[in-house]
Design a protein around this motif. Structure first.
Motif, PDB file in Angstrom:
ATOM      1  N   ALA A 156      55.615  40.813 107.533  1.00  0.00           N
ATOM      2  CA  ALA A 156      55.609  42.005 108.387  1.00  0.00           C
ATOM      3  C   ALA A 156      54.561  41.756 109.463  1.00  0.00           C
ATOM      4  N   THR A 157      54.870  42.154 110.704  1.00  0.00           N
ATOM      5  CA  THR A 157      53.941  41.894 111.808  1.00  0.00           C
ATOM      6  C   THR A 157      53.746  43.156 112.644  1.00  0.00           C
TER       7      THR A 157
ATOM      8  N   THR B 201      45.011  38.040 116.057  1.00  0.00           N
ATOM      9  CA  THR B 201      44.879  38.425 117.473  1.00  0.00           C
ATOM     10  C   THR B 201      44.601  37.195 118.345  1.00  0.00           C
ATOM     11  N   ASP B 202      43.670  36.362 117.912  1.00  0.00           N
ATOM     12  CA  ASP B 202      43.302  35.200 118.735  1.00  0.00           C
ATOM     13  C   ASP B 202      44.495  34.280 118.958  1.00  0.00           C
ATOM     14  N   LEU B 203      45.292  34.130 117.932  1.00  0.00           N
ATOM     15  CA  LEU B 203      46.450  33.230 118.043  1.00  0.00           C
ATOM     16  C   LEU B 203      47.390  33.690 119.154  1.00  0.00           C
ATOM     17  N   LEU B 204      47.603  35.014 119.236  1.00  0.00           N
ATOM     18  CA  LEU B 204      48.530  35.521 120.255  1.00  0.00           C
ATOM     19  C   LEU B 204      47.865  35.712 121.611  1.00  0.00           C
TER      20      LEU B 204
ATOM     21  N   GLY C  53      55.796  31.988 122.101  1.00  0.00           N
ATOM     22  CA  GLY C  53      57.141  31.742 121.556  1.00  0.00           C
ATOM     23  C   GLY C  53      57.022  31.205 120.140  1.00  0.00           C
ATOM     24  N   PRO C  54      58.072  31.348 119.331  1.00  0.00           N
ATOM     25  CA  PRO C  54      58.013  30.878 117.940  1.00  0.00           C
ATOM     26  C   PRO C  54      57.648  29.407 117.829  1.00  0.00           C
TER      27      PRO C  54
ATOM     28  N   ALA D 189      56.436  36.629 117.421  1.00  0.00           N
ATOM     29  CA  ALA D 189      56.995  36.576 118.782  1.00  0.00           C
ATOM     30  C   ALA D 189      57.818  37.834 119.069  1.00  0.00           C
ATOM     31  N   THR D 190      58.578  38.271 118.086  1.00  0.00           N
ATOM     32  CA  THR D 190      59.396  39.484 118.254  1.00  0.00           C
ATOM     33  C   THR D 190      58.512  40.715 118.463  1.00  0.00           C
TER      34      THR D 190
END
Ligand SMILES: Cc1cc2nc3c(=O)[nH]c(=O)nc-3n(C[C@H](O)[C@H](O)[C@H](O)COP(=O)(O)OP(=O)(O)OC[C@H]3O[C@@H](n4cnc5c(N)ncnc54)[C@H](O)[C@@H]3O)c2cc1C
Length: 300
Positions: free
Chosen positions: A196-197, A227-230, A236-237, A278-279
Motif C-alpha cells: 500500500a502506498t 519521501t527521499d526516494l521519490l 517511473g517504476p 509511481a501510481t
C-alpha cells in the motif's frame, strides 16, 4: 470437527463487554470469520464468547472533520458500500481483496486488525495511513498508533480483558495519491506479497511525504518513509525498482513455503512497490492539479 462447548453472551454496552472480559477465559467474537475456524479446529477453546456486534456504540461509521471512524461492529461489506469510504481511497482499493464478498458481509474491519494476520490487507492500509486504534479496558480508553499496534504474527498489544472499539483513518487531502496491489494465487486468497502506498505533493508538485507498507512479507506489516526516494529524481517504476529491490532484501523475511520462496516474495515486493509508488505519485499530482483548478473532485 466441531468446536468444544462454550457459553455465548451478547452484551449491549461496552461496559458490559468489559465486565464479561474481566472474567476467566473469554474471547471477543466479532464477525467470526477467523475465530470460528480456529474454534472448529480446536486451536482455541475459550469458555465464553463475548459477541460485540449488538453494541450500538460500535456500529457506526462517522466522518468527523479530517478523520473517518469505523466502529468495531461495522462489517467490511458495510464499509465497502458506504459513501464515507470514498474519503479514504485506500480502504476502497483494499477491501475487494479481503477474502470474498460472503466473508466480508460478516467480517469486521476492527476484527481483521485485532486478528493481525501478517498477510491481511486492512492492517497494512492502517499502517500506511498512520491510522489509530481505540482500545477500551478496565482503566478507560487509549489510542494506539497502527505502527505500534501489531507486535507479531496474530499478536497485538491488546490485553485479553480489553476490546478494540474503533479505528480512525485520516481522510485524503488534495495533493495526496494512493496505490494498492497484491499477488495471491487466486483472488480472495491471502497475499503472497502486497503493498500500500501514500504520496503527498505540494502546490509546486514537489513530493513532501511518501509512505510504503508491505504485507505478507514479514510477521507484521512493515512501513517505510520513502519521501527521499521519490523527491530525489525520476519516479517511473523502472527507475524506482533498484532501490526497492535493496529495501526488499532488508525487510522481506517471510520464509519460503509451498507458495513461494523468500527470493520470490522479494521480487514481488520490489515490482509492486515500484509500480504502486509511481501510481500514487501520479495520482497525487492529479489531485493537486484538480484542487488548483478549483474542481471539487475526491482525491484518488
Ligand atoms: C476462507 C477465508 C479467506 C479469508 N481471506 C482473507 C483475506 O484474503 N484477507 C484478510 O485480511 N482476511 C481474510 N480472511 C479473514 C477475514 O477477513 C476475517 O473477517 C477477519 O480476519 C477477522 O474479522 P472478524 O470480524 O471475522 O473477526 P473474528 O473472527 O470474530 O475475530 C478474529 C480474532 O480477533 C479478535 N477480535 C475481533 N474483534 C475484536 C475486537 N473488537 N477487540 C478485540 N479482539 C477482537 C477475536 O477474539 C479473534 O481472536 C479470510 C477468512 C476466511 C475464512
Amino acid at each position: 470437527m466441531k468446536p468444544a462447548p462454550f457459553a455465548y453472551v451478547r452484551p449491549a454496552r461496552v461496559e458490559d463487554v468489559l465486565a464479561e472480559l474481566a472474567t476467566e477465559d473469554t474471547k471477543v467474537l466479532a464477525g467470526g470469520q477467523s475465530l470460528v475456524p480456529v474454534l472448529a479446529m480446536r486451536l482455541g477453546r475459550p469458555a465464553t464468547l463475548v459477541d460485540i456486534t449488538s453494541v450500538a456504540e460500535l456500529q457506526a461509521i462517522d466522518r468527523a472533520g479530517d478523520t473517518l471512524r469505523i466502529g468495531a461492529a461495522v462489517r467490511q461489506r458495510a464499509v465497502e458500500r458506504s459513501d464515507h469510504t470514498r474519503s479514504v481511497p485506500l480502504i476502497g482499493m483494499a477491501l475487494p481483496f479481503v477474502g470474498h464478498r460472503e466473508l466480508r458481509s460478516r467480517g469486521t474491519v476492527c476484527g481483521s486488525l485485532a486478528h493481525a494476520d501478517p498477510a491481511a490487507e486492512l492492517p497494512a492500509i492502517a499502517c500506511c495511513l498512520a491510522a489509530r486504534v481505540e482500545v477500551a479496558g478496565q482503566n478507560g480508553r487509549r489510542w494506539v498508533d497502527a505502527d505500534t499496534f501489531f507486535l507479531g504474527a496474530m499478536t497485538t498489544g491488546t490485553g485479553s480483558d480489553e476490546v478494540v472499539t474503533a479505528v480512525e483513518f485520516p481522510v485524503a487531502r488534495p495533493g495526496q495519491g494512493f496505490g494498492f496491489a497484491e499477488i495471491a494465487r487466486r483472488h480472495g486468497d491471502f497475499a503472497l506479497a502486497g503493498v500500500a502506498t501514500a504520496v503527498t505533493v505540494d502546490a509546486d508538485d514537489t513530493v513532501t511525504a511518501a509512505r510504503l507498507t508491505g504485507f505478507g512479507i514479514s510477521d507484521r506489516p512493515v512501513t517505510r518513509d520513502v519521501t527521499d526516494l521519490l523527491a530525489d529524481g525520476p519516479t517511473g517504476p523502472a527507475e524506482l525498482r533498484p532501490a526497492l529491490a535493496e529495501l526488499a532484501a532488508e525487510i522481506v523475511d517471510t520464509g519460503g513455503d509451498a507458495h513461494g520462496s523468500t527470493g520470490y516474495r522479494r521480487r514481488l515486493f520490489a515490482v509492486l512497490a515500484a509500480r504502486e509508488l509511481a501510481t500514487a505519485r501520479r495520482r497525487a499530482a492529479a489531485t493537486a492539479a484538480t484542487a488548483a483548478a478549483g474542481t471539487p473532485e475526491a482525491a484518488a
